[in-house]
Design an enzyme around this catalytic site. Structure first.
Site, mmCIF file in Angstrom:
data_model
loop_
_atom_site.group_PDB
_atom_site.id
_atom_site.type_symbol
_atom_site.label_atom_id
_atom_site.label_comp_id
_atom_site.label_asym_id
_atom_site.label_seq_id
_atom_site.Cartn_x
_atom_site.Cartn_y
_atom_site.Cartn_z
ATOM 1 N N ASP A 10 1.971 -14.863 -8.584
ATOM 2 C CA ASP A 10 2.277 -13.590 -8.414
ATOM 3 C C ASP A 10 3.799 -13.276 -8.852
ATOM 4 O O ASP A 10 4.566 -14.287 -9.623
ATOM 5 C CB ASP A 10 2.435 -13.648 -6.899
ATOM 6 C CG ASP A 10 2.727 -12.142 -6.196
ATOM 7 O OD1 ASP A 10 2.352 -11.413 -6.726
ATOM 8 O OD2 ASP A 10 3.629 -12.280 -5.312
ATOM 9 N N SER A 11 3.857 -12.167 -8.840
ATOM 10 C CA SER A 11 5.482 -11.535 -9.195
ATOM 11 C C SER A 11 6.484 -12.561 -8.523
ATOM 12 O O SER A 11 7.577 -12.639 -8.818
ATOM 13 C CB SER A 11 5.557 -10.149 -9.041
ATOM 14 O OG SER A 11 5.421 -9.992 -7.642
ATOM 15 N N CYS A 73 -2.104 -11.490 -7.240
ATOM 16 C CA CYS A 73 -1.376 -10.217 -7.061
ATOM 17 C C CYS A 73 -1.942 -9.049 -7.720
ATOM 18 O O CYS A 73 -2.747 -9.173 -8.717
ATOM 19 C CB CYS A 73 -0.143 -10.269 -8.258
ATOM 20 S SG CYS A 73 0.912 -9.089 -8.705
ATOM 21 N N GLU A 149 10.552 -10.458 -0.201
ATOM 22 C CA GLU A 149 11.389 -11.126 -1.195
ATOM 23 C C GLU A 149 12.642 -11.656 -0.510
ATOM 24 O O GLU A 149 13.207 -12.917 -0.737
ATOM 25 C CB GLU A 149 11.693 -10.725 -2.633
ATOM 26 C CG GLU A 149 10.494 -10.517 -3.043
ATOM 27 C CD GLU A 149 9.943 -11.893 -3.741
ATOM 28 O OE1 GLU A 149 10.485 -12.692 -4.304
ATOM 29 O OE2 GLU A 149 8.475 -11.762 -3.779
ATOM 30 N N CYS A 181 -1.274 -5.127 -1.547
ATOM 31 C CA CYS A 181 -0.260 -5.943 -2.246
ATOM 32 C C CYS A 181 -0.213 -7.245 -1.311
ATOM 33 O O CYS A 181 -0.186 -7.267 -0.160
ATOM 34 C CB CYS A 181 0.881 -5.090 -2.274
ATOM 35 S SG CYS A 181 2.429 -6.225 -2.719
ATOM 36 N N HIS A 183 2.069 -9.064 -0.943
ATOM 37 C CA HIS A 183 3.376 -9.300 -0.147
ATOM 38 C C HIS A 183 3.093 -8.663 1.251
ATOM 39 O O HIS A 183 3.757 -9.204 2.207
ATOM 40 C CB HIS A 183 4.396 -8.479 -0.812
ATOM 41 C CG HIS A 183 5.246 -9.271 -1.876
ATOM 42 N ND1 HIS A 183 4.636 -9.419 -3.186
ATOM 43 C CD2 HIS A 183 6.288 -10.013 -1.883
ATOM 44 C CE1 HIS A 183 5.408 -10.004 -3.891
ATOM 45 N NE2 HIS A 183 6.638 -10.271 -3.069
HETATM 46 N N1 DGL Z 1 2.404 -8.909 -5.034
HETATM 47 C C1 DGL Z 1 2.015 -8.158 -5.908
HETATM 48 C C2 DGL Z 1 0.810 -7.392 -5.483
HETATM 49 O O1 DGL Z 1 0.077 -7.797 -4.927
HETATM 50 C C3 DGL Z 1 3.219 -7.017 -6.487
HETATM 51 C C4 DGL Z 1 4.473 -6.785 -5.953
HETATM 52 C C5 DGL Z 1 5.392 -6.506 -6.971
HETATM 53 O O2 DGL Z 1 5.706 -7.190 -7.802
HETATM 54 O O3 DGL Z 1 5.759 -5.347 -6.948
HETATM 55 O O4 DGL Z 1 0.641 -6.255 -6.171
#
Ligand code: DGL
Length: 258
Positions: A10-11, A73, A149, A181, A183
């Site tokens: 993931d990011s 992600c 984050e 997302c 997150h």
């Molecule tokens: N966790 C990521 C997603 O599911 C992206 C968050 C990001 O880096 O903007 O899209």
């Protein structure tokens, strides 16, 4: 090959919500998780840059001998999953906003799909909207992943951002909110607090892990019964030594939320 780990990326920390689900539902597997923390956020970047970064992440996981890759992600999946499936000889599993399961829920009203700008802009999401989105509204949520984050899962900053994104829809019935997302499952409590009680919050984590299990079974890659499993190795592009500890803490948080 079967006792090799599953790679996830993931990011940053978001995919740890998928990792927690995988540890619960496929406990015999081992996992290597790469968080590209030095390059957050993916969701506001040019897709070509997301593609480049995702490839670098996948290379790191391949160097660890992973037998399958989960792109945990939504943003990176929208950009890179199809291409990586063509290039790699191991299973590549992606995640997409859980609009389909949300659309199948009973009840009336709009479905709000919270996700990054990139996820909502790309053809993969447009195709999903055409099939299941007759009463869905895309809601890009820049800035939310940064809260996660930095460890802010509730509080003033999170509430103000969420309020600004959700306020335009709160005067009409809401059937469900899709957490598009990885997150956002960490913000479940804060999101639920702004919605009518009982509003379903739907994420794609369980579906993605089911698909991982199916693909591993199809390729005869499931860890053997005698394999203990549950080992997690964290990797990060961050130079801050605290990041690995933070990842471990987020895994504990995610496990407690299941
Ligand atoms: N966790 C990521 C997603 O599911 C992206 C968050 C990001 O880096 O903007 O899209």
């Amino acid at each position: 090959m079967t006792d090799r780990p599953v790679g996830m990326l993931d990011s940053g920390l978001g995919g740890i919500s998928v990792l927690a689900q995988a540890l619960r539902d496929l406990p015999r597997e081992d996992y290597v998780y790469f968080g590209d923390t030095a390059n957050i956020p993916y969701g506001d970047k040019d897709p070509s840059e997301v593609m480049r970064l995702t490839r670098l992440g996948v290379d790191k996981l391949m160097a660890h001998g992973c037998k399958a890759i989960v792109i945990a992600c939504n943003t990176a999946t929208s950009v890179a999953a199809e291409q990586l499936r063509k290039e790699l000889s191991i299973p590549v599993i992606g995640i997409e906003p859980a609009l389909k399961p949300a659309s199948l829920l009973p009840g009336e009203g709009q479905i709000l799909v919270l996700a990054t700008q990139v996820t909502l802009r790309l053809p993969k999401f447009h195709a999903l909207m055409e099939r299941y989105g007759s009463n869905a509204v895309p809601v890009p949520c820049s800035g939310l992943m940064e809260c996660v984050e930095s460890g802010q899962l509730e509080g003033e900053r999170v509430d103000a951002l969420l309020r600004s994104y959700l306020a335009p829809y709160l005067d009409k019935p809401i059937k469900a909110v899709v957490l598009g997302c990885t997150h956002y499952p960490f913000l479940r409590k804060a999101i639920a607090a702004l919605l009518p009680p009982g509003t379903p919050l739907v994420d794609g984590n369980a579906g993605t892990v089911r698909q991982l299990g199916r693909r591993l079974a199809e390729e005869a890659l499931l860890a053997p019964p005698e394999h203990t499993g549950g080992k997690v190795t964290f990797l990060t592009s961050s130079r801050d030594p605290a990041t690995l500890r933070h990842m471990q803490c987020m895994l504990e948080t995610a496990m407690a939320m299941l």
